[in-house]
Design an enzyme around this catalytic site. Structure first.
Site, PDB file in Angstrom:
ATOM      1  N   HIS A 128       0.931  -1.058  -0.010  1.00 40.75           N
ATOM      2  CA  HIS A 128       0.099  -0.213   0.121  1.00 40.75           C
ATOM      3  C   HIS A 128       0.948   1.295  -0.078  1.00 40.75           C
ATOM      4  O   HIS A 128       1.799   1.127   0.551  1.00 40.75           O
ATOM      5  CB  HIS A 128      -0.705   0.017   1.168  1.00 40.75           C
ATOM      6  CG  HIS A 128      -1.852   1.036   1.550  1.00 40.75           C
ATOM      7  ND1 HIS A 128      -1.551   2.217   2.026  1.00 40.75           N
ATOM      8  CD2 HIS A 128      -3.177   1.084   1.285  1.00 40.75           C
ATOM      9  CE1 HIS A 128      -2.729   2.961   1.811  1.00 40.75           C
ATOM     10  NE2 HIS A 128      -3.807   2.133   1.344  1.00 40.75           N
ATOM     11  N   ASP A 204       3.107  -4.506   7.906  1.00 47.76           N
ATOM     12  CA  ASP A 204       1.940  -3.660   7.694  1.00 47.76           C
ATOM     13  C   ASP A 204       0.830  -4.610   8.189  1.00 47.76           C
ATOM     14  O   ASP A 204       0.490  -5.523   7.435  1.00 47.76           O
ATOM     15  CB  ASP A 204       1.879  -2.998   6.396  1.00 47.76           C
ATOM     16  CG  ASP A 204       0.556  -2.377   6.149  1.00 47.76           C
ATOM     17  OD1 ASP A 204      -0.228  -2.498   6.908  1.00 47.76           O
ATOM     18  OD2 ASP A 204       0.518  -1.639   5.082  1.00 47.76           O
ATOM     19  N   GLN A 207      -4.502  -4.900   7.207  1.00 49.58           N
ATOM     20  CA  GLN A 207      -5.417  -5.868   6.728  1.00 49.58           C
ATOM     21  C   GLN A 207      -5.365  -7.251   7.445  1.00 49.58           C
ATOM     22  O   GLN A 207      -6.189  -8.155   7.234  1.00 49.58           O
ATOM     23  CB  GLN A 207      -5.168  -6.203   5.201  1.00 49.58           C
ATOM     24  CG  GLN A 207      -5.492  -4.792   4.207  1.00 49.58           C
ATOM     25  CD  GLN A 207      -6.695  -4.331   4.229  1.00 49.58           C
ATOM     26  OE1 GLN A 207      -7.919  -5.202   4.715  1.00 49.58           O
ATOM     27  NE2 GLN A 207      -7.138  -3.326   3.734  1.00 49.58           N
ATOM     28  N   LYS A 230     -10.445  -0.089  10.646  1.00 50.48           N
ATOM     29  CA  LYS A 230     -10.663  -1.360   9.865  1.00 50.48           C
ATOM     30  C   LYS A 230     -10.888  -2.646  10.921  1.00 50.48           C
ATOM     31  O   LYS A 230     -11.058  -3.689  10.361  1.00 50.48           O
ATOM     32  CB  LYS A 230      -9.274  -1.582   8.847  1.00 50.48           C
ATOM     33  CG  LYS A 230      -9.081  -0.585   7.826  1.00 50.48           C
ATOM     34  CD  LYS A 230      -7.804  -1.117   6.749  1.00 50.48           C
ATOM     35  CE  LYS A 230      -7.135  -0.052   6.206  1.00 50.48           C
ATOM     36  NZ  LYS A 230      -7.868   0.630   5.217  1.00 50.48           N
ATOM     37  N   CYS A 372      -4.898   2.567  -3.524  1.00 48.01           N
ATOM     38  CA  CYS A 372      -3.682   2.927  -2.899  1.00 48.01           C
ATOM     39  C   CYS A 372      -2.648   2.177  -3.148  1.00 48.01           C
ATOM     40  O   CYS A 372      -1.653   1.893  -2.249  1.00 48.01           O
ATOM     41  CB  CYS A 372      -3.744   3.425  -1.549  1.00 48.01           C
ATOM     42  SG  CYS A 372      -4.965   4.613  -1.159  1.00 48.01           S
TER      43      CYS A 372
END
Ligand SMILES: Cc1ncc(COP(=O)(O)O)c(C=O)c1O
Length: 415
Positions: A128, A204, A207, A230, A372
């Site tokens: 991302h 990261d 998600q 999220k 993104c």
């Protein structure tokens, strides 16, 4: 092992889902855009409302009752944010405004203290922009080298040359799950390779953490970021976890109140971690909302959340390929066990924005665009994709509604 999710009961906890949508308001709202931002259960909304109605005051300042209570609740949220990802202690948890700020913090503070011209860092082709642009900025400023782990034709990371790619790098920074492909990253293997090369490893988790049980110690990373909105929490709060030894050696990022121990007219001394990295009034109500979201998810059980999404993703992949055959192209692994519930696709030659607009008329919310991840779009040789993403409040009826609306789109545009 937690009990399987009762989606009908879960849906009742989300006020926004109890409304009509689509053309003439005659459809139920089918929300399939959690990868962009999740919806919020009443427990989160109530926690923030109650905080403002009964407890609000600034934290780490006042000695009166509600100020002490606000501070206690803010620090309890930090403890929950640590527990949620298996972090050894809350001292390694820095609250930011989102995960993008968390990565910028690392790039500005750790990056500028440790990287010189010619130093290399390793990313992947599926990052991302949040884990890409801060490093591209550093490349322009410092002349660092950026390397990328490539993708295989079946949307996995190609680790064949991992030893060469990590050779001489100072940091390896990878997403644990792609927000476009759904691909799950073998983080432990990559973290081990980073450490063998003398590098640090950043993950990261934007998600990943909302959808799978997460343990930063088992993942073997040094930095891990995730974002509240999220995972059923509010916007305006992100989390950076860092190995405490690494964090303690990092210089301050933003300057102001909270982050200092002393200030004179001719200088200042920094605060201890983690407060050194939290300049100004922090997102107090948002941290309390995040705490409520974590409690909600933990009550469901992250193993049950993963199992639900595994089954629903499998159902969605089967349904879409059975209904649309060769007309549908899924950008991502076709085996649900190797991926999360983020399904990017192309349907015939329809533009993703057209798909999204027709779906909206049927009450179905999906994202269309580059997500993104523009370098990944270039790698896939597409300008944009349509993307449906699944969470705890989605069920097979939602997937069927998606397929029916896609049918309508294909008939409307008659391909
Ligand atoms: C993989 C990934 N990383 C980072 C981000 C950025 O999250 P935020 O906008 O909350 O900083 C996103 C959001 O879409 C994402 O999917």
């Amino acid at each position: 092992m937690s009990a399987p999710l009762d989606v009908a009961a879960i849906r009742k906890d989300f006020p926004i889902l109890d409304q009509k949508a689509g053309e003439n308001g005659e459809h139920r709202l089918v929300y399939l855009d959690t990868a962009s931002s999740s919806q919020k259960p009443r427990a989160v909304l109530d926690a923030m409302q109650t905080y403002y109605e009964t407890t609000h005051a600034n934290v780490h300042r006042g000695v009166y009752g509600i100020a002490a209570e606000a501070t206690e609740r803010f620090e309890a949220a930090r403890a929950a944010a640590a527990r949620f990802i298996g972090a050894p202690s809350p001292r390694g948890i820095v609250f930011t405004k989102n995960v993008t700020e968390a990565f910028n913090l690392v790039a500005y503070s750790w990056g500028r203290a440790n990287l010189r011209e010619g130093d290399a860092i390793l990313l992947t082709e599926m990052e991302h922009h949040a884990n890409l642009v801060p490093w591209l900025m550093l490349k322009e400023e410092r002349g660092i080298e950026l390397r990328y782990i490539p993708l295989t034709p079946d949307f996995q990371l190609d680790l064949t040359h991992l030893d060469q790619l990590t050779d001489g790098v100072k940091l390896v920074s990878v997403t644990a799950m792609s927000n476009v492909l759904g691909t799950l990253t073998p983080v432990r293997q990559i973290a081990d390779a980073a450490h063998a090369a003398g590098a640090l490893c950043m993950v990261d988790g934007a998600q990943y953490a909302p959808h799978l049980p997460t343990d930063v110690t088992a993942l073997g990373c040094d930095f891990f970021g995730y974002t509240g909105h999220k995972l059923l929490g509010p916007t305006g709060i992100g989390v950076l976890w860092a190995n405490e030894v690494v964090l303690d050696a990092m210089p301050a990022f933003l300057g102001g109140g909270e982050m200092i121990r002393d200030v004179r007219l001719d200088g200042w001394t920094p605060n201890e971690i983690p407060w050194r990295f939290e300049a100004g009034t922090p997102p107090i109500a948002e941290a309390i909302g995040l705490h409520a979201a974590i409690d909600y998810l933990e009550a469901l059980g992250l193993d049950a959340v993963r199992q639900h999404e595994l089954e629903l993703t499998g159902y969605a992949l089967r349904t879409l390929t059975e209904r649309f055959g060769d007309a549908i192209v899924v950008h991502g692994p076709l085996d649900a066990a190797q991926r999360g519930g983020v399904i990017s696709f192309a349907l015939g030659d329809l533009h993703p924005h057209d798909i999204s607009q027709v779906l909206d008329q049927h009450g179905v919310c999906v994202r269309a665009g580059h997500h993104c991840a523009k370098p990944l779009m270039r790698r896939l040789d597409v300008g944009a994709t349509a993307r449906a993403s699944l969470y705890v409040y989605n069920d097979t009826d939602d997937v069927d509604a998606l397929a029916d609306a896609l049918d309508a789109a294909s008939q409307f545009f008659a391909f």
